[in-house]
Design a protein around this motif. Sequence first.
Motif, short mmCIF file in Angstrom:
data_model
loop_
_atom_site.label_atom_id
_atom_site.label_comp_id
_atom_site.label_asym_id
_atom_site.label_seq_id
_atom_site.Cartn_x
_atom_site.Cartn_y
_atom_site.Cartn_z
N UNK A 1 0.78 -1.30 0.03
CA UNK A 1 0.02 -0.12 0.07
C UNK A 1 0.96 1.11 -0.03
N UNK A 2 1.58 1.60 -1.15
CA UNK A 2 2.53 2.54 -1.22
C UNK A 2 2.01 3.83 -1.08
N UNK A 3 0.66 4.07 -1.58
CA UNK A 3 -0.05 5.31 -1.33
C UNK A 3 -0.77 5.61 -0.07
N UNK A 4 -0.66 4.55 0.87
CA UNK A 4 -1.01 5.07 2.26
C UNK A 4 0.25 5.35 3.13
N UNK A 5 1.30 5.60 2.62
CA UNK A 5 2.34 5.88 3.42
C UNK A 5 2.58 7.37 3.60
N UNK A 6 2.68 7.85 4.64
CA UNK A 6 3.24 9.22 4.96
C UNK A 6 4.35 9.49 5.37
N UNK A 7 5.44 10.14 4.86
CA UNK A 7 6.69 10.25 5.15
C UNK A 7 6.85 11.64 5.95
N UNK A 8 7.61 11.59 6.90
CA UNK A 8 7.81 12.89 7.73
C UNK A 8 9.18 13.17 7.84
N UNK A 9 9.82 13.99 7.01
CA UNK A 9 11.34 14.24 7.10
C UNK A 9 11.61 15.28 8.12
N UNK A 10 12.65 15.11 8.64
CA UNK A 10 13.28 16.13 9.55
C UNK A 10 14.47 16.69 9.13
N UNK A 11 14.58 18.00 8.91
CA UNK A 11 15.72 18.42 8.40
C UNK A 11 16.36 19.70 9.62
#
Length: 356
Positions: free
Chosen positions: A97-107
């Motif tokens: 389910x790749x469309x159900x993945x939310x990425x949270x990137x911290x910079x």
Amino acid sequence: MPRLIHKLILLFTFLFLSLTTNAAAATTITQQFKEAPQFYNSPDCPSIDQDEMEPEPDGDNTIFCSEHAVHVAMTLDAAYIRGSMAAILSVLQHTSCPQNIAFHFVASASANASLLRATISSSFPYLKFRVYTFDDSSVSGLISTSIRSALDCPLNYARSYLANILPLCVRRVVYLDSDLVLVDDIAKLAATPLGEKSVLAAPEYCNANFTSYFTPTFWSNPSLSLTFADRSPCYFNTGVMVIDLDRWREGDYTTKIEEWMELQKRMRIYELGSLPPFLLVFAGDIVPVDHKWNQHGLGGDNFRGLCRDLHPGPVSLLHWSGKGKPWARLDANRPCPLDALWAPYDLLQTPFALDS
């Protein structure tokens, strides 16, 4: 004398330019990356209905607050962007389910967040992600020098602050380092049961020499060594963790980690960057995950980064923790055998690459 002064001026000018060039390199991205293929959900993936989500303060009622989504947190910087791109691709390629993945990137707050965001969007135009800024100053004063300079980067400590950085509506997250690839569905890892009170889950390694992670000063002080008196502590690698952010916030675990870092500034109780404070707070109290979810140490040790073999057993995640990184060894034409398993996920656009 004038000639000596002239030479000194040239020397200081060279040093200044070198420093400014290195600083610029840390915030710019000189590499070009290919666009990754788009991946779609299988028919049996859960539907993410926006009406069921809790609205955020800014009114953005999206996948980033969905309990049906798999939330993945990673740090993002120019130095490790190539590894991050490979990790993202591996996550998408192996999940149902790749469309159900939310990425949270911290910079880092000092990084060029717009450039990082544009770089991700260019290779993954369909990706659902956000970039959050991490205030380096909140932790830089607490960092003690470790055995490897890369471990002293403030962004390496951002994992301790995820509960403060991510929106309150994100209740559970899978934290991943940037030097790994998955070869299994991340949804399986994200679904790890945490029981009634556990805060995090990770593969444990109880055969490791746990005492080696702390100094003789720590173990010789009864008030410190008794920290583990009521626990059966085992080493775990903090590069792959499932974290219940609600429980983390309730227990104020960021403060607990900071308290150990403050003590470390006064007396040397460990040598290894951000790992020991996690062990001090959580070792013996985590939910153990199958070792296949963190085949770590593929980057060798923290000094020479020599080649290593896989641990016995199945593999769901390959992790190049340690000094040696697969992209650096491949570029130097000195790859380790297992670096060939990372190479298929490398999105670097080389000058000689041909479009298929």
